[in-house]
Write an enzyme that holds these catalytic residues in place. Structure first.
Site, PDB file in Angstrom:
ATOM      1  N   ASP A  14       0.861  -1.052  -0.119  1.00 15.82           N
ATOM      2  CA  ASP A  14       0.261  -0.271  -0.107  1.00 15.82           C
ATOM      3  C   ASP A  14       0.664   1.212  -0.021  1.00 15.82           C
ATOM      4  OD1 ASP A  14      -2.298   2.234   0.455  1.00 15.82           O
ATOM      5  OD2 ASP A  14      -2.232   1.402   2.412  1.00 15.82           O
TER       6      ASP A  14
ATOM      7  N   ASN B 161      -0.523   5.000  -0.022  1.00 13.95           N
ATOM      8  CA  ASN B 161      -0.962   5.621   0.320  1.00 13.95           C
ATOM      9  C   ASN B 161      -2.289   5.665   1.573  1.00 13.95           C
ATOM     10  OD1 ASN B 161      -3.392   4.380  -0.554  1.00 13.95           O
ATOM     11  ND2 ASN B 161      -4.316   5.657  -1.416  1.00 13.95           N
TER      12      ASN B 161
ATOM     13  N   ASP C 262      -4.445   3.810   2.709  1.00 10.61           N
ATOM     14  CA  ASP C 262      -5.459   4.099   3.010  1.00 10.61           C
ATOM     15  C   ASP C 262      -6.213   2.189   3.360  1.00 10.61           C
ATOM     16  OD1 ASP C 262      -5.278   2.802   0.945  1.00 10.61           O
ATOM     17  OD2 ASP C 262      -6.646   3.632  -0.118  1.00 10.61           O
TER      18      ASP C 262
ATOM     19  N   ASP D 225      -2.159  -1.506  -3.743  1.00 14.28           N
ATOM     20  CA  ASP D 225      -2.191  -0.973  -4.940  1.00 14.28           C
ATOM     21  C   ASP D 225      -1.061  -1.681  -6.070  1.00 14.28           C
ATOM     22  OD1 ASP D 225      -0.507   1.088  -3.619  1.00 14.28           O
ATOM     23  OD2 ASP D 225      -1.800   2.112  -2.870  1.00 14.28           O
TER      24      ASP D 225
ATOM     25  N   ASP E 239      -5.875 -11.362 -14.907  1.00 14.25           N
ATOM     26  CA  ASP E 239      -7.689 -12.047 -14.814  1.00 14.25           C
ATOM     27  C   ASP E 239      -8.385 -11.672 -15.917  1.00 14.25           C
ATOM     28  OD1 ASP E 239      -9.131 -14.256 -13.897  1.00 14.25           O
ATOM     29  OD2 ASP E 239      -7.158 -13.487 -11.293  1.00 14.25           O
TER      30      ASP E 239
ATOM     31  N   ASP F 157     -10.857 -17.386 -15.185  1.00 13.02           N
ATOM     32  CA  ASP F 157     -11.419 -17.684 -14.113  1.00 13.02           C
ATOM     33  C   ASP F 157     -12.713 -18.788 -14.469  1.00 13.02           C
ATOM     34  OD1 ASP F 157     -12.015 -16.450 -11.354  1.00 13.02           O
ATOM     35  OD2 ASP F 157     -13.958 -16.623 -12.041  1.00 13.02           O
TER      36      ASP F 157
ATOM     37  N   GLU G  96      -9.089 -21.977 -15.790  1.00 14.73           N
ATOM     38  CA  GLU G  96      -9.211 -22.291 -14.404  1.00 14.73           C
ATOM     39  C   GLU G  96     -10.414 -23.392 -14.475  1.00 14.73           C
ATOM     40  OE1 GLU G  96     -10.165 -21.233  -9.649  1.00 14.73           O
ATOM     41  OE2 GLU G  96     -11.673 -20.330 -11.235  1.00 14.73           O
TER      42      GLU G  96
ATOM     43  N   HIS H 152      -5.044 -17.151  -3.954  1.00 16.04           N
ATOM     44  CA  HIS H 152      -5.238 -16.799  -3.209  1.00 16.04           C
ATOM     45  C   HIS H 152      -6.566 -17.497  -2.679  1.00 16.04           C
ATOM     46  CE1 HIS H 152      -7.943 -16.466  -6.954  1.00 16.04           C
ATOM     47  NE2 HIS H 152      -8.787 -15.969  -6.321  1.00 16.04           N
ATOM     48  N   ASP H 153      -6.793 -18.382  -3.259  1.00 18.76           N
ATOM     49  CA  ASP H 153      -8.022 -18.826  -2.395  1.00 18.76           C
ATOM     50  C   ASP H 153      -7.404 -20.394  -1.956  1.00 18.76           C
ATOM     51  OD1 ASP H 153      -9.600 -17.619  -4.283  1.00 18.76           O
ATOM     52  OD2 ASP H 153      -9.546 -19.159  -6.356  1.00 18.76           O
TER      53      ASP H 153
HETATM   54  O1  TEU Z   1     -12.407 -19.193  -7.598  1.00 17.68           O
HETATM   55  C1  TEU Z   1     -12.854 -19.989  -8.439  1.00 17.68           C
HETATM   56  C2  TEU Z   1     -13.812 -20.808  -7.084  1.00 17.68           C
HETATM   57  O2  TEU Z   1     -14.813 -21.619  -7.065  1.00 17.68           O
HETATM   58  C3  TEU Z   1     -13.199 -20.630  -5.283  1.00 17.68           C
HETATM   59  O3  TEU Z   1     -14.217 -19.950  -5.274  1.00 17.68           O
HETATM   60  C4  TEU Z   1     -13.555 -22.344  -4.897  1.00 17.68           C
HETATM   61  O4  TEU Z   1     -14.507 -22.753  -4.645  1.00 17.68           O
HETATM   62  C5  TEU Z   1     -12.840 -21.676  -3.657  1.00 17.68           C
HETATM   63  O5  TEU Z   1     -12.129 -21.181  -3.774  1.00 17.68           O
HETATM   64  C6  TEU Z   1     -12.215 -23.664  -2.964  1.00 17.68           C
HETATM   65  O6  TEU Z   1     -12.063 -23.105  -1.494  1.00 17.68           O
HETATM   66  C7  TEU Z   1     -12.286 -18.116  -9.024  1.00 17.68           C
HETATM   67  C8  TEU Z   1     -11.957 -17.059  -7.904  1.00 17.68           C
HETATM   68  O7  TEU Z   1     -10.562 -17.862  -7.940  1.00 17.68           O
HETATM   69  C9  TEU Z   1     -11.921 -16.685  -6.470  1.00 17.68           C
HETATM   70  O8  TEU Z   1     -11.113 -16.115  -6.217  1.00 17.68           O
HETATM   71  C10 TEU Z   1     -13.379 -15.613  -7.093  1.00 17.68           C
HETATM   72  O9  TEU Z   1     -13.916 -15.642  -5.370  1.00 17.68           O
HETATM   73  C11 TEU Z   1     -14.919 -16.754  -7.608  1.00 17.68           C
HETATM   74  O10 TEU Z   1     -13.240 -17.821  -9.229  1.00 17.68           O
HETATM   75  C12 TEU Z   1     -15.474 -16.020  -8.635  1.00 17.68           C
HETATM   76  O11 TEU Z   1     -15.256 -15.296  -9.590  1.00 17.68           O
HETATM   77 CA    CA Z   2      -4.233   2.067  -1.233  1.00 16.77          CA
END
Ligand code: TEU
Ligand code: CA
Length: 590
Positions: free
Chosen positions: A31, A33, A35, A39, A108, A221, A275, A347-348
């Site tokens: 980050d 700025n 907040d 970013d 993405d 996605d 994905e 990130h999931d």
């Molecule tokens: O993720 C696909 C998805 O279904 C995930 O939510 C997955 O089932 C879950 O994380 C397993 O724990 C993609 C993106 O990567 C995710 O961040 C989005 O929330 C989702 O699609 C909807 O766009």
């Molecule tokens: Ca920021």
């Protein structure tokens, strides 16, 4: 890479097979700025960091305008940058900064759904508008005998009983339209109607627009959800179907991606990563990513579902056999055609060392072991921000500490319905499974908010940042960070680069309960990778009958070991040896 050799004909080269991908979740990266939200200028500030680490491609999570119901996966405008993250000029500066350093950028692409605040959806509420048919509208059902789910107005039931991936029904009633719209994810993420050729045109044009700006590809996605089953598109869906997996790999999926390929991707040397949800058979996978398929590679979920129960707070025990089996299926399945993506976190997903390793006593060793796995299986390796310093799961203590819809919605519903009594009963499971584990800020140093922000961070910073941070890791030459760099050097710039990237994979002792070993072979080059997934010493060997060489004749030259190149690792007989807790070694067999 080395000079072309006689084995060259064995190799179907591509830049994205030889690359290492680093994933940035901008909200949590840096980050500038104050907040409390990461970013794009924050990424620009860290360009030299990425260059020093030695990665080749950045995958940027969504940075488009969005009300952030799902942190940018609910897009309100595909062609503009979210205010919180900066401006289009910032984004252009980022792209130039990456390209100046020889790093590529993939964006993405979220086109299964938009935000309900996208102009298309706002207009779609008018049944006479050309946008109405951009989304999937259905009448509710009045024959609700035996229906137990959520009801709409006048006791009307949704068109079917599909559940959204984020909990609750996958249909929402819209007062203005008097119909239900499909949302496989959050209510604020209405699914696009890919049956409508105008939707396809819009998306393809948008993709071309980004490619014209100079990006190097897309991470797509939930791309295998685009084509909905006939039951939804042709007639009213069956009333009692709860089988949301009917939406995986729908009837026109291949056609849609082939068209996308022919119209948008074919003439450019771009990387297309899809994905893919659900458990996919290899035939379908090869249709997508094989030589004649529309995509370069894919993400599947096999190994990251092993420890998940049905609910977000439910967990499952897994064994090394399960993990190895799920990778074997893909390593062998795409051996001749197609290309794998190798990831253990994103990130999931929770943090890899907390999940597949030991984030306590053996944090360093097991983080290095998992990195060894990622870089030595056959496929393109992925690093999710923070993995390179061994970041761990967060010690969540109350529901207020979570930010993610996928965590919060189902828990709220379950608390309301009485399915669960209180947060404490499910705390353990949420700590283990929640996507928010991945989303706590990047730990740059040991200062108050880990150098991520001088403001109040949008989500908690892991208290262990006083020990686990980039500054400390770079100062310590035995750190996880330096080990990642060594792995990348081997993979990209050494005598064994070709075999590491392109060599065949052959598993050894497939039922060993502690050790996962495999040989990678390309022509005369042979690597042995051996990984001890136990907290104790384990014995392993090369079974003569499993390989096409004689292990007694082999000399094992140590290339890398997470305990360092000490005598125990260098002075071994290739045929049999012992590994220390969470020890990982790569040998060249000669
Ligand atoms: O993720 C696909 C998805 O279904 C995930 O939510 C997955 O089932 C879950 O994380 C397993 O724990 C993609 C993106 O990567 C995710 O961040 C989005 O929330 C989702 O699609 C909807 O766009
Ligand atoms: Ca920021």
């Amino acid at each position: 890479m080395t000079e072309p050799t006689a084995d060259e004909q064995l190799i179907d080269r591509a830049w994205w097979k030889e690359s290492v991908i680093y994933q940035i979740y901008p909200r949590s990266f840096n980050d500038t700025n104050d907040d409390g939200v990461g970013d794009i200028p924050g990424i620009i500030e860290k360009l030299d960091y990425l260059d020093d680490l030695g990665v080749d491609i950045i995958w940027l999570n969504p940075v488009y305008e969005s009300p952030n119901a799902d942190n940018g996966y609910d897009i309100a405008d595909y062609q503009s940058i979210m205010d919180e993250f900066g401006t289009m000029e910032d984004w252009e500066e980022l792209l130039d900064g990456l390209h100046d350093r020889g790093i590529k950028l993939i964006m993405d692409l979220v086109v299964n759904h938009t935000s309900d605040e996208h102009e298309w959806f706002v207009n779609a509420r008018d049944p006479d508008s050309e946008y109405h048919d951009y989304y999937i509208w259905k009448n509710g059902r009045t024959d609700i005998d035996g229906f137990t789910g959520h009801l709409g107005p006048e006791d009307e039931a949704p068109p079917n009983q599909w559940e959204s991936f984020f909990g609750g029904p996958a249909w929402a009633y819209d007062e203005e339209v008097g119909k239900w719209y499909l949302h496989l994810f959050d209510e604020k993420q209405p699914d696009l109607n890919w049956e409508n050729p105008e939707v396809r045109d819009e998306i393809f044009e948008m993709m071309e627009w980004w490619l014209d700006k100079g990006i190097d590809g897309f991470r797509m996605d939930v791309i295998n959800l685009l084509s909905k089953p006939d039951s939804v598109t042709k007639h009213d869906p069956p009333q009692n179907s709860t089988q949301v997996w009917e939406t995986f790999d729908g009837p026109r999926m291949q056609e849609f991606l082939d068209t996308m390929h022919d119209r948008v991707l074919a003439d450019q040397d771009v990387f297309a990563l899809g994905e893919m949800m659900g458990r996919m058979d290899m035939e379908t996978a090869i249709d997508y990513v094989g030589r004649d398929g529309p995509l370069s590679t894919l993400f599947h979920f096999d190994h990251v579902l092993l420890d998940h129960g049905g609910k977000i707070w439910e967990t499952n025990e897994w064994t090394l056999n399960d993990l190895r089996d799920s990778f074997n299926r893909w390593q062998y399945g795409l051996a001749d055609d197609g290309w794998n993506s190798i990831y253990l976190s994103n990130h999931d997903q929770p943090r890899l060392v907390s999940r597949f390793g030991n984030d306590d006593e053996y944090r360093e060793e097991s983080a290095k072991l998992l990195a060894t796995l990622i870089f030595t299986l056959r496929g393109t390796p992925y690093i999710f921000q923070g993995a390179e310093i061994g970041m761990t799961n967060y010690p969540f203590d109350s529901l207020d500490e979570f930010r993610d819809v996928e965590t919060i919605n189902p828990v709220r519903n379950a608390l309301e319905s009485g399915e669960i009594d209180n947060f404490d009963d499910i705390k353990h499971g949420l700590r283990h499974n929640s996507r928010d584990n991945a989303r706590t800020p990047m730990q740059w140093d040991d200062s108050e908010h880990a150098g991520f922000t001088d403001g109040e961070p949008w989500i908690g910073v892991n208290p262990n940042h006083d020990e686990i941070n980039v500054e400390a890791a770079r100062d310590d030459e035995d750190s996880i960070w330096h080990y990642y760099r060594e792995l990348m050097e081997l993979r990209k710039d050494s005598d064994v680069s070709d075999v590491m990237v392109y060599g065949d994979y052959e598993v050894l002792i497939n039922d060993h309960e502690e050790v996962w070993s495999y040989v990678r072979t390309l022509g005369d080059e042979r690597l042995l990778v051996t990984l001890n997934f136990a907290e104790w010493e384990s014995h392993t060997w090369i079974p003569e009958y499993e390989v096409d060489f004689n292990p007694h004749d082999m000399e094992a030259e140590l290339l890398l070991c997470n305990y360092g190149a000490d005598e125990r690792a260098t002075d071994v007989d290739a045929e049999a040896f012992d590994l220390r807790p969470w020890e990982a070694r790569i040998y060249r067999l000669k």
